[in-house]
Write an enzyme that holds these catalytic residues in place. Structure first.
Site, PDB file in Angstrom:
ATOM      1  N   HIS A  64     -12.321   8.798  -5.046  1.00  0.00           N
ATOM      2  CA  HIS A  64     -11.415   7.650  -4.965  1.00  0.00           C
ATOM      3  C   HIS A  64     -11.175   7.222  -3.313  1.00  0.00           C
ATOM      4  O   HIS A  64     -11.137   5.942  -3.315  1.00  0.00           O
ATOM      5  CB  HIS A  64      -9.903   8.429  -5.495  1.00  0.00           C
ATOM      6  CG  HIS A  64      -9.020   7.273  -5.331  1.00  0.00           C
ATOM      7  ND1 HIS A  64      -8.392   6.467  -6.441  1.00  0.00           N
ATOM      8  CD2 HIS A  64      -8.080   6.945  -4.274  1.00  0.00           C
ATOM      9  CE1 HIS A  64      -7.411   5.639  -6.089  1.00  0.00           C
ATOM     10  NE2 HIS A  64      -7.178   5.719  -4.846  1.00  0.00           N
ATOM     11  N   GLU A  65     -10.977   7.942  -2.396  1.00  0.00           N
ATOM     12  CA  GLU A  65     -10.938   7.459  -1.464  1.00  0.00           C
ATOM     13  C   GLU A  65     -12.013   6.811  -0.910  1.00  0.00           C
ATOM     14  O   GLU A  65     -12.131   6.044   0.174  1.00  0.00           O
ATOM     15  CB  GLU A  65     -10.505   8.767  -0.102  1.00  0.00           C
ATOM     16  CG  GLU A  65      -9.399   9.390  -0.847  1.00  0.00           C
ATOM     17  CD  GLU A  65      -7.853   8.469  -0.976  1.00  0.00           C
ATOM     18  OE1 GLU A  65      -8.327   7.432  -0.273  1.00  0.00           O
ATOM     19  OE2 GLU A  65      -7.088   8.851  -1.736  1.00  0.00           O
ATOM     20  N   HIS A 110     -11.818   3.186  -1.040  1.00  0.00           N
ATOM     21  CA  HIS A 110     -11.391   2.699   0.106  1.00  0.00           C
ATOM     22  C   HIS A 110     -12.186   2.514   1.403  1.00  0.00           C
ATOM     23  O   HIS A 110     -12.176   1.561   2.309  1.00  0.00           O
ATOM     24  CB  HIS A 110      -9.813   3.332   0.464  1.00  0.00           C
ATOM     25  CG  HIS A 110      -9.039   3.235  -0.521  1.00  0.00           C
ATOM     26  ND1 HIS A 110      -8.419   2.019  -0.983  1.00  0.00           N
ATOM     27  CD2 HIS A 110      -8.220   4.171  -1.215  1.00  0.00           C
ATOM     28  CE1 HIS A 110      -7.384   2.324  -2.166  1.00  0.00           C
ATOM     29  NE2 HIS A 110      -7.405   3.507  -2.244  1.00  0.00           N
ATOM     30  N   GLU A 166      -7.404  -1.115  -4.147  1.00  0.00           N
ATOM     31  CA  GLU A 166      -7.101  -0.181  -5.163  1.00  0.00           C
ATOM     32  C   GLU A 166      -8.177  -0.380  -6.464  1.00  0.00           C
ATOM     33  O   GLU A 166      -8.727   0.415  -7.010  1.00  0.00           O
ATOM     34  CB  GLU A 166      -5.924  -0.160  -5.812  1.00  0.00           C
ATOM     35  CG  GLU A 166      -4.913   0.251  -4.900  1.00  0.00           C
ATOM     36  CD  GLU A 166      -4.909   1.784  -4.539  1.00  0.00           C
ATOM     37  OE1 GLU A 166      -5.672   2.443  -5.435  1.00  0.00           O
ATOM     38  OE2 GLU A 166      -4.644   2.192  -3.554  1.00  0.00           O
TER      39      GLU A 166
END
Length: 373
Positions: free
Chosen positions: A134-135, A138, A164
């Site tokens: 997930h990170e 970003h 996101e």
């Protein structure tokens, strides 16, 4: 409670500075999703609820997916090694990136050449690995902003929803994709032989994509995640308008959890206090998580139309075409365009939940058959 009441009053005073003509929530939403109006969010969220709630009820009536293979002991060092092997294959280079430990995972950057990811590896689960995926989304966004924008206000992601969309894309559309795991699963079996040596890839993949309501937003599966967000958005609007008194917030939160997810939090830790967004008054941020899901699939469909079958590339361990496509179409622009302009340039459309719902319907069909989809 007294501190939250004081912070909420300050938030109302902040909104009043702008003399809003429409919904007061427009002001706090604009801080995270510039140019978007509350009425647009409501329309998108109503469309999501109309599909997600019946799907969740249908899934709840079926035999739950067996995810026992995800329960066991997973040494932290092995989790870190595996996570780095995935991230580096995806595009993390150690000259510009770090991966460190923290209590609650996040990503930050101090320049396009200084990207910092954090996670929290738990020895009884693989959630720390998923948070790395997930990170990464970003991080790669900030890493691939055009270097000409360095040290200017343009050198960052254009909005929270777009940010996101990148984290949710790499965590879910790539990271929970069986094609991706056809490449990485042998490495996972190598790192955790006692746990996965005798577990078939298909069994692992179904476990990874289990649909089951959970108390904690950060643990939610793809079907229930947006419902966690929608209930918070609806409560935020009532808090800001004064329709909901803060002493009644825990009860209102629990009622929404019961209505949307069929769950009754045992305490405030599993309920209203699980997020930091209200204690630090980042009111207006919550809806961008679900909007990011919506945007992620709009971008994904466009990428597939231009790049061809992504699954075939992922099975070979080739993630560069997708990463480069995102750099060229999304990342390099930083904040040169508004979110609406950027999405229109890429997809030819405004924010639209239909592609996201089509994606989830296909996925539910693959997991459960015609009984749901």
């Amino acid at each position: 409670l007294p501190h939250l009441e004081r912070n909420l009053e300050l938030r109302r005073q902040y909104v009043a500075c702008f003399e809003p003509e429409g919904d007061p929530y427009d002001i706090v939403l604009d801080d995270y999703e510039p140019g978007m109006k509350t009425v647009e969010v409501v329309e998108i969220f109503d469309a999501l609820k109309a599909a997600l709630l019946p799907w969740l009820r249908s899934v709840s009536d079926l035999e739950p997916i067996d995810d026992s293979c995800l329960n066991g002991r997973f040494p932290r060092d092995a989790q870190r090694r595996f996570s780095l092997s995935v991230l580096e294959r995806w595009g993390m280079d150690r000259a510009a990136w770090r991966l460190d430990k923290t209590v609650h995972p996040f990503a930050t950057s101090f320049a396009t050449t200084d990207i910092r990811l954090t996670t929290n590896f738990h020895e009884d689960s693989l959630h720390g690995i998923l948070s790395c995926l997930h990170e990464f989304g970003h991080g790669i966004y900030e890493r691939q902003v055009d270097s000409e924008y360095a040290r200017t206000p343009l050198a960052q992601g254009v909005s929270s929803a777009f940010h996101e969309s990148q984290s949710r894309m790499w965590e879910n559309l790539v990271g929970r994709n069986i094609a991706t795991w056809r490449f990485f699963y042998p490495k996972l079996q190598e790192e955790f032989p006692e746990q996965f040596a005798d577990v078939q890839l298909e069994t692992f993949h179904r476990a990874l994509n289990k649909v089951h309501p959970s108390f904690r937003r950060v643990d939610a599966d793809e079907v229930t995640y947006c419902l966690h967000i929608i209930l918070r958005f609806e409560l935020e609007r009532k808090m800001l308008s004064g329709e909901l008194s803060l002493p009644d917030l825990p009860e209102a939160f629990n009622a929404k959890m019961a209505e949307y997810l069929g769950l009754n939090p045992p305490d405030v830790v599993a309920g209203v206090l699980q997020d930091v967004h209200w204690s630090d008054m980042t009111m207006g941020y919550f809806p961008t998580y679900a909007l990011g899901n919506v945007v992620s699939v709009q971008l994904w469909e466009k990428a597939e139309a231009e790049l061809g079958e992504l699954d075939e590339q992922f099975e070979r361990g080739d993630f560069e075409p997708l990463r480069d496509w995102l750099r060229e179409n999304v990342h390099r622009h930083g904040r040169a365009f508004t979110p609406q302009e950027l999405l229109q340039r890429i997809t030819g459309s405004a924010m639209d939940p239909a592609p996201y719902l089509r994606y989830l319907e296909r996925k539910l069909g693959e997991l459960f058959g015609a009984a749901v989809a």
